[in-house]
Design a protein around this motif. Structure first.
Motif, PDB file in Angstrom:
ATOM      1  N   LEU A  97       0.832  -1.197   0.000  1.00 23.43           N
ATOM      2  CA  LEU A  97       0.000   0.000   0.000  1.00 23.43           C
ATOM      3  C   LEU A  97       0.877   1.262   0.000  1.00 23.43           C
ATOM      4  CD1 LEU A  97      -2.930   0.965   0.046  1.00 23.43           C
ATOM      5  CD2 LEU A  97      -2.774   1.052   2.561  1.00 23.43           C
ATOM      6  N   LEU A  98       1.953   1.215   0.799  1.00 30.81           N
ATOM      7  CA  LEU A  98       2.858   2.359   0.836  1.00 30.81           C
ATOM      8  C   LEU A  98       3.530   2.581  -0.531  1.00 30.81           C
ATOM      9  CD1 LEU A  98       4.565   1.865   4.333  1.00 30.81           C
ATOM     10  CD2 LEU A  98       2.742   3.477   3.719  1.00 30.81           C
ATOM     11  N   THR A  99       3.835   1.488  -1.190  1.00 33.70           N
ATOM     12  CA  THR A  99       4.443   1.598  -2.530  1.00 33.70           C
ATOM     13  C   THR A  99       3.478   2.251  -3.510  1.00 33.70           C
ATOM     14  OG1 THR A  99       5.830  -0.350  -2.177  1.00 33.70           O
ATOM     15  CG2 THR A  99       5.426   0.307  -4.464  1.00 33.70           C
ATOM     16  N   GLU A 100       2.205   1.845  -3.463  1.00 28.13           N
ATOM     17  CA  GLU A 100       1.204   2.458  -4.334  1.00 28.13           C
ATOM     18  C   GLU A 100       1.058   3.940  -4.030  1.00 28.13           C
ATOM     19  OE1 GLU A 100      -2.396   0.281  -3.933  1.00 28.13           O
ATOM     20  OE2 GLU A 100      -1.658  -1.478  -5.019  1.00 28.13           O
ATOM     21  N   PHE A 101       1.170   4.311  -2.738  1.00 34.50           N
ATOM     22  CA  PHE A 101       1.100   5.718  -2.359  1.00 34.50           C
ATOM     23  C   PHE A 101       2.267   6.504  -2.975  1.00 34.50           C
ATOM     24  CE2 PHE A 101       2.788   8.913   0.639  1.00 34.50           C
ATOM     25  CZ  PHE A 101       1.763   9.845   0.602  1.00 34.50           C
ATOM     26  N   LEU A 102       3.464   5.941  -2.843  1.00 36.93           N
ATOM     27  CA  LEU A 102       4.644   6.619  -3.380  1.00 36.93           C
ATOM     28  C   LEU A 102       4.598   6.725  -4.891  1.00 36.93           C
ATOM     29  CD1 LEU A 102       7.418   5.021  -1.130  1.00 36.93           C
ATOM     30  CD2 LEU A 102       6.512   7.343  -0.998  1.00 36.93           C
ATOM     31  N   GLU A 103       3.980   5.752  -5.548  1.00 42.00           N
ATOM     32  CA  GLU A 103       3.892   5.767  -7.008  1.00 42.00           C
ATOM     33  C   GLU A 103       2.695   6.558  -7.509  1.00 42.00           C
ATOM     34  OE1 GLU A 103       3.900   1.635  -7.957  1.00 42.00           O
ATOM     35  OE2 GLU A 103       6.105   1.504  -8.015  1.00 42.00           O
ATOM     36  N   GLY A 104       1.908   7.146  -6.577  1.00 42.98           N
ATOM     37  CA  GLY A 104       0.786   7.987  -6.968  1.00 42.98           C
ATOM     38  C   GLY A 104      -0.399   7.212  -7.508  1.00 42.98           C
ATOM     39  N   LYS A 105      -0.593   5.984  -7.063  1.00 42.56           N
ATOM     40  CA  LYS A 105      -1.660   5.137  -7.608  1.00 42.56           C
ATOM     41  C   LYS A 105      -2.930   5.140  -6.755  1.00 42.56           C
ATOM     42  CE  LYS A 105       1.531   1.934  -9.907  1.00 42.56           C
ATOM     43  NZ  LYS A 105       1.995   0.517  -9.998  1.00 42.56           N
ATOM     44  N   LEU A 106      -2.910   5.782  -5.580  1.00 40.23           N
ATOM     45  CA  LEU A 106      -4.068   5.762  -4.696  1.00 40.23           C
ATOM     46  C   LEU A 106      -4.978   6.957  -4.956  1.00 40.23           C
ATOM     47  CD1 LEU A 106      -2.365   4.753  -1.311  1.00 40.23           C
ATOM     48  CD2 LEU A 106      -3.433   3.264  -3.029  1.00 40.23           C
ATOM     49  N   ASP A 107      -6.264   6.803  -4.558  1.00 37.52           N
ATOM     50  CA  ASP A 107      -7.180   7.926  -4.693  1.00 37.52           C
ATOM     51  C   ASP A 107      -6.978   8.883  -3.516  1.00 37.52           C
ATOM     52  OD1 ASP A 107      -8.349   6.670  -2.522  1.00 37.52           O
ATOM     53  OD2 ASP A 107      -9.988   5.807  -3.699  1.00 37.52           O
ATOM     54  N   GLU A 108      -7.676  10.001  -3.520  1.00 36.20           N
ATOM     55  CA  GLU A 108      -7.457  11.033  -2.515  1.00 36.20           C
ATOM     56  C   GLU A 108      -7.770  10.567  -1.097  1.00 36.20           C
ATOM     57  OE1 GLU A 108      -5.968  14.406  -1.074  1.00 36.20           O
ATOM     58  OE2 GLU A 108      -5.869  13.691  -3.160  1.00 36.20           O
ATOM     59  N   PRO A 109      -8.889   9.849  -0.839  1.00 38.37           N
ATOM     60  CA  PRO A 109      -9.144   9.363   0.535  1.00 38.37           C
ATOM     61  C   PRO A 109      -8.034   8.453   1.028  1.00 38.37           C
ATOM     62  CG  PRO A 109     -11.150   9.262  -0.761  1.00 38.37           C
ATOM     63  CD  PRO A 109     -10.046   9.581  -1.716  1.00 38.37           C
ATOM     64  N   ALA A 110      -7.533   7.559   0.186  1.00 40.19           N
ATOM     65  CA  ALA A 110      -6.450   6.655   0.596  1.00 40.19           C
ATOM     66  C   ALA A 110      -5.173   7.437   0.867  1.00 40.19           C
ATOM     67  CB  ALA A 110      -6.225   5.592  -0.465  1.00 40.19           C
ATOM     68  N   ASN A 111      -4.907   8.441   0.038  1.00 43.26           N
ATOM     69  CA  ASN A 111      -3.717   9.273   0.278  1.00 43.26           C
ATOM     70  C   ASN A 111      -3.783   9.946   1.649  1.00 43.26           C
ATOM     71  OD1 ASN A 111      -2.275   8.809  -2.096  1.00 43.26           O
ATOM     72  ND2 ASN A 111      -3.350  10.414  -3.219  1.00 43.26           N
ATOM     73  N   ARG A 112      -4.965  10.455   2.017  1.00 42.25           N
ATOM     74  CA  ARG A 112      -5.096  11.126   3.315  1.00 42.25           C
ATOM     75  C   ARG A 112      -4.886  10.141   4.456  1.00 42.25           C
ATOM     76  NH1 ARG A 112      -9.300  14.095   0.748  1.00 42.25           N
ATOM     77  NH2 ARG A 112     -10.859  12.646   1.553  1.00 42.25           N
TER      78      ARG A 112
END
Length: 321
Positions: A8-23
């Motif tokens: 999940l952290l990798t997807e965050f760093l790669e910009g693959k998550l939506d805005e709620p997940a990013n928050r």
């Protein structure tokens, strides 16, 4: 809240998550020092590893620019505190990529060939080993982009003056047309080797060179000049006035068709030369022309020696009987 693992952290760093997940990830990041260290370490390992693997197979400059774009994009997608952390680790990352990229780039073989042409005026070039070559107009030099493997071989078409830097155990070789070459070990000399039928000539100013052509090998001493005619396979060695030789732009031709010499005149003076008949083109000339002289002087010598005449109309020369 969804379990936060490395995927999940990798997807965050790669910009693959939506805005709620990013928050959610950002809130998780703020809750503890351990979480911050975990995300920062993953950021460094993920992207540094990616860039270092790519550096071995792609252009390092392009990789670096791509990395900068990715970091900048990631900064715009996250909140202020994360941008500061990313910037700090990006600096470490960029430094690591630059060092690794330089190592990979500098330690890979560089077989590129550089070309310098002096078309309408003389020019100088400094080679990777510090040697300086001054090219005469209408001349061209080809040389490797790197001399790191000890191969100091260049190719000359035309005329140039060489000041060769000394390197122990690494001779400097100049190859030319007609399979003539000069091997030096730190010296100053002038070399003429045009791709027409004029003589290949070397005048040694200082140091020592070996001149090699066909079955000839001649060791020159300062103040000596060697002339080699590829058509006759004839070689002569003589003592000359070095200053006079370097000041003049002499070209010696032996049994060369007028048509070929006309091409040399056109290239050097930028003036067209025509013939009244095809038969005139095949008349042969033997002699020496000084290209420091005005073109009218060159034409006088040429036509007097071949029992022809010339007319000049502006930038057009016509040779006739």
């Amino acid at each position: 809240m969804k379990e936060i693992d490395d995927n999940l952290l990798t997807e965050f760093l790669e910009g693959k998550l939506d805005e709620p997940a990013n928050r959610e990830i950002e809130n998780w990041y703020d809750t503890s020092e351990e979480n911050r260290r975990r995300l920062e370490a993953l950021y460094f390992v993920l992207f540094a590893g990616d860039r270092l693997r790519a550096a071995a197979s792609v252009n390092t400059d392009q990789s670096f620019r791509s990395l900068q774009r990715r970091i900048e994009l990631r900064r715009t997608k996250t909140r202020p505190q994360w941008r500061q952390i990313a910037a700090r680790y990006a600096a470490i990352l960029v430094a690591g990529v630059i060092v690794a990229g330089m190592y990979l780039y500098q330690n890979r073989p560089d077989d590129r060939i550089c070309t310098v042409s002096a078309e309408r005026s003389d020019c100088s070039v400094t080679l990777p080993d510090g040697s300086v070559i001054r090219l005469t107009r209408s001349s061209q030099l080809n040389y490797p982009a790197s001399f790191d493997d000890g191969n100091r071989t260049v190719h000359l078409t035309g005329e140039a003056f060489f000041e060769v830097s000394k390197r122990n155990g690494a001779p400097f070789t100049v190859t030319t047309v007609h399979d003539a070459e000069v091997v030096v070990r730190g010296t100053k000399f002038n070399l003429k080797a045009y791709d027409d039928s004029s003589d290949v000539e070397t005048v040694l100013v200082e140091g020592a060179v070996d001149f090699r052509a066909a079955d000839h090998v001649v060791a020159l001493h300062p103040g000596q000049k060697v002339s080699y005619n590829p058509t006759d396979n004839d070689l002569t060695l003589q003592t000359v006035n070095v200053e006079a030789e370097l000041a003049a732009r002499l070209r010696t031709f032996r049994h060369v068709d007028l048509a070929q010499i006309a091409g040399v005149i056109e290239d050097f003076y930028g003036i067209g030369v025509a013939f009244r008949s095809e038969a005139l083109k095949n008349i042969q000339f033997t002699g020496t022309l000084d290209f420091n002289m005005p073109i009218d002087h060159i034409l006088e010598v040429l036509t007097l020696s071949t029992n022809t005449r010339f007319n000049r109309n502006g930038e057009k020369i016509t040779i006739h009987k």
